[in-house]
Design an enzyme around this catalytic site. Structure first.
Site, PDB file in Angstrom:
ATOM      1  N   GLU A  82      -1.278  -9.419   3.697  1.00 43.53           N
ATOM      2  CA  GLU A  82      -0.837  -9.822   4.934  1.00 43.53           C
ATOM      3  C   GLU A  82      -2.149 -10.231   5.852  1.00 43.53           C
ATOM      4  OE1 GLU A  82      -0.499  -6.433   4.068  1.00 43.53           O
ATOM      5  OE2 GLU A  82      -0.926  -5.085   5.564  1.00 43.53           O
ATOM      6  N   CYS A 109       0.768  -1.198  -0.028  1.00 44.45           N
ATOM      7  CA  CYS A 109       0.076  -0.012   0.062  1.00 44.45           C
ATOM      8  C   CYS A 109       0.693   1.157  -0.142  1.00 44.45           C
ATOM      9  CB  CYS A 109      -0.954   0.068   1.340  1.00 44.45           C
ATOM     10  SG  CYS A 109      -2.451   0.967   0.724  1.00 44.45           S
ATOM     11  N   HIS A 168      -3.368  -5.151   0.738  1.00 48.88           N
ATOM     12  CA  HIS A 168      -2.566  -5.703   2.031  1.00 48.88           C
ATOM     13  C   HIS A 168      -2.829  -7.158   1.986  1.00 48.88           C
ATOM     14  CE1 HIS A 168      -2.242  -1.846   4.079  1.00 48.88           C
ATOM     15  NE2 HIS A 168      -3.471  -1.585   3.454  1.00 48.88           N
TER      16      HIS A 168
HETATM   17  N1  GLN Z   1      -1.902   6.771   2.961  1.00 46.88           N
HETATM   18  C1  GLN Z   1      -2.089   6.027   1.861  1.00 46.88           C
HETATM   19  C2  GLN Z   1      -3.298   6.029   1.334  1.00 46.88           C
HETATM   20  O1  GLN Z   1      -4.575   6.507   1.998  1.00 46.88           O
HETATM   21  C3  GLN Z   1      -1.733   4.429   1.980  1.00 46.88           C
HETATM   22  C4  GLN Z   1      -2.514   3.771   2.821  1.00 46.88           C
HETATM   23  C5  GLN Z   1      -2.065   2.298   3.401  1.00 46.88           C
HETATM   24  O2  GLN Z   1      -0.740   2.148   3.489  1.00 46.88           O
HETATM   25  N2  GLN Z   1      -2.888   1.771   3.870  1.00 46.88           N
HETATM   26  O3  GLN Z   1      -3.775   5.653   0.125  1.00 46.88           O
END
Ligand code: GLN
Length: 539
Positions: A514, A386, A512
């Site tokens: 994970e 992300c 994600h």
């Molecule tokens: N801050 C970034 C966004 O809002 C990444 C979010 C994250 O890593 N979950 O897109």
């Protein structure tokens, strides 16, 4: 209130101190019951007033776990999913904030027909409705409900009152498990039962008599301690279950089964006793406890490195992947805020590969860019999750495409090259809670890619939690210079995965992965990341 007659309810509370691991105990019991062929789910009641933990600082509350249906939940839901190997949903994590929002919305609609709205019965009824609602999802045999907090907390009282009423109304189908601490005093060389006695007394004062007591302790205690607790707390000796510290949380199901918690619970719930085994868990434990395995050293670059719970699913996924590769995984925590160009590579030099997890806000971004550049230039494996994908793209834009002012508009809304920008539906939003792109979305995989060789599937589904995305206006430029967009949304509008074509293993994803890793079913992306790291370290 209508409910499924056959469902059995297990309520778990904690006493003496917080952080005893009610979630792990509940999840472990879930594993044992599931291994007997019962359909089990777990539910967590969190007494805080936030509607969900999505807006909370990970320093205070640890990781926010995201479910398939896009609910931002307590990290215990992650333990539940990893242990019982079932996907959970928004019905599995209820907070006081949610309950009060619902009660107040009903009050504003006039649903209470002029009555005074009170904690008892209106709030407690709403809580009971949520217990029943969880059973409706899938006709469960057993639902294990954990009440967050510790007995004696003011804010958990409505939940305790609700389960007291629920147990009274469903006597045959409910049991209560209380988790306490039995401290060992080095000075006198004794285990102490008094804190447990007091905690059980506190529970009784609010009308709950526990059926089973699970005792955490630093080491194994003798049978007479069980007898003493039984005598003072009105339970049988067999109902006192010992749970000494384990080296790995994944050993707890084995500990509890050895203590015959299943026999006690099934008998009290009127369910038939049946055999089961925990072979997969025993095999997993044997692998992770095996000595002299090769070790990989993963540099985890984030800003919440002082509290590893902030990245719990990531560290668990790494452990699962290491076990699947029959190696140990050392995690070197690198605080991105202190990672400066001058001394940066010293810390990074120790690492066999780099992982940059998700995150929000501009603190520590420079350090993360240094780490991504280091992985790209030194050819060590890089996994970006992300924010870790945004970082990889920004670093590439600045250092390869020479777009010096390339950035994400999250960190610089006025940058010249907004290569990471708001998702189309995010620009007008004014509320922070629950408004990101959340939960499972499909991703189509480019067949001629490293990603395809890892997943071996054309379409996958992974969970998301973000507001920003790769800006498609820059796609062609990136592609022309060595970035492959190997995963995309089915309509081709959103970039899901990027990889470097001239690097041994450099993959960054918008999702994600994970959240979907399980102890003995390592996630393919983490598995391959560790596999490649191991290969490079042993070559
Ligand atoms: N801050 C970034 C966004 O809002 C990444 C979010 C994250 O890593 N979950 O897109």
């Amino acid at each position: 209130m209508k409910k499924n007659k056959e469902t059995k309810f297990i309520f778990i509370t904690g006493g003496v101190t917080s952080s005893l691991g009610k979630g792990i105990v509940g999840a472990s019991l879930g594993v044992i019951l599931k291994s007997k062929g019962l359909k089990v789910t777990l539910q967590k009641f969190d007494p805080y007033l936030n509607v969900d933990p999505g807006t909370m600082n990970p320093y205070q509350h640890g990781e926010v776990f995201v479910t398939e249906d896009g609910c931002e939940t307590d990290l215990d839901l992650g333990h539940y999913e990893r242990f019982i190997d079932e996907n959970l949903s928004r019905i599995n994590n209820i907070t006081s904030g949610m309950i009060y929002s619902e009660v107040l919305a009903k009050e504003r609609r006039g649903d209470y027909l002029g009555n005074t709205v009170q904690i008892i019965p209106h709030v407690t009824n709403e809580i009971k409705n949520h217990i029943v609602a969880a059973t409706k999802q899938n006709d469960f045999d057993v639902i294990i409900t954990e009440i967050g907090g510790t007995i004696g907390d003011i804010e958990s009282l409505p939940f305790l009152e609700a389960i007291r009423q629920f147990q009274f109304e469903n006597k045959e189908n409910c049991i209560h498990i209380h988790l306490t601490l039995v401290p060992y005093l080095n000075s006198s060389g004794e285990f102490k039962t008094k804190p447990t006695q007091h905690s059980v007394k506190e529970l009784r004062a609010i009308g709950i008599q526990t059926d089973v007591i699970v005792c955490r302790s630093s080491k194994i205690f003798p049978q007479e301690i069980k007898q003493k607790i039984a005598l003072f707390c009105d339970v049988k000796t067999d109902d006192v279950i010992m749970c000494p510290d384990a080296k790995s949380i994944y050993e707890v199901p084995i500990y509890l089964k050895n203590e015959a918690i299943d026999t006690v619970v099934l008998q009290k719930l009127g369910l038939s006793q049946s055999n089961s085994n925990l072979v997969e868990w025993e095999n997993y434990i044997n692998i992770i406890y095996q000595k002299n395995k090769p070790e990989v050293n993963i540099g985890l670059v984030g800003k919440y490195t002082a509290l590893s719970d902030s990245y719990l699913s990531v560290t668990e996924a790494l452990k699962h992947a290491a076990a699947a590769n029959k190696c140990d995984c050392k995690i070197t925590w690198i605080n991105s805020e202190t990672l400066h160009q001058s001394d940066g590579s010293k810390k990074l030099d120790e690492c066999d590969s780099i992982l940059i997890p998700g995150g929000f806000g501009d603190r520590g971004i420079t350090g993360k860019l240094i780490a991504a550049q280091y992985a790209r230039e030194t050819n060590i494996p890089y996994l970006g999750l992300c924010l870790g994908m945004h970082i990889a793209a920004i670093e590439f834009a600045r250092n390869i495409l020479n777009l010096e002012d390339a950035h994400s508009t999250e960190f610089n809304p006025n940058c010249n090259d907004p290569i990471i920008d708001f998702l189309p539906n995010q620009k007008q939003l004014s509320e922070m809670g629950g408004t990101m792109r959340l939960g499972a979305y499909p991703c189509v995989i480019e067949q001629n890619s490293k990603l395809f060789s890892i997943y071996k599937q054309k379409e996958i589904s992974e969970r998301h939690r973000h507001r920003y995305e790769f800006n498609n206006a820059y796609k062609a430029l990136f592609e022309d210079n060595g970035i492959k967009f190997s995963g995309n949304s089915p309509d081709g509008k959103l970039v899901e995965v990027i990889e470097l074509t001239d690097h041994p293993w450099f993959i960054a994803c918008q999702f994600h992965p994970e959240f979907k890793s399980r102890p003995y079913k390592a996630h393919p992306l983490f598995f391959d990341f560790i596999k490649q790291t191991l290969k490079l370290t042993s070559s």
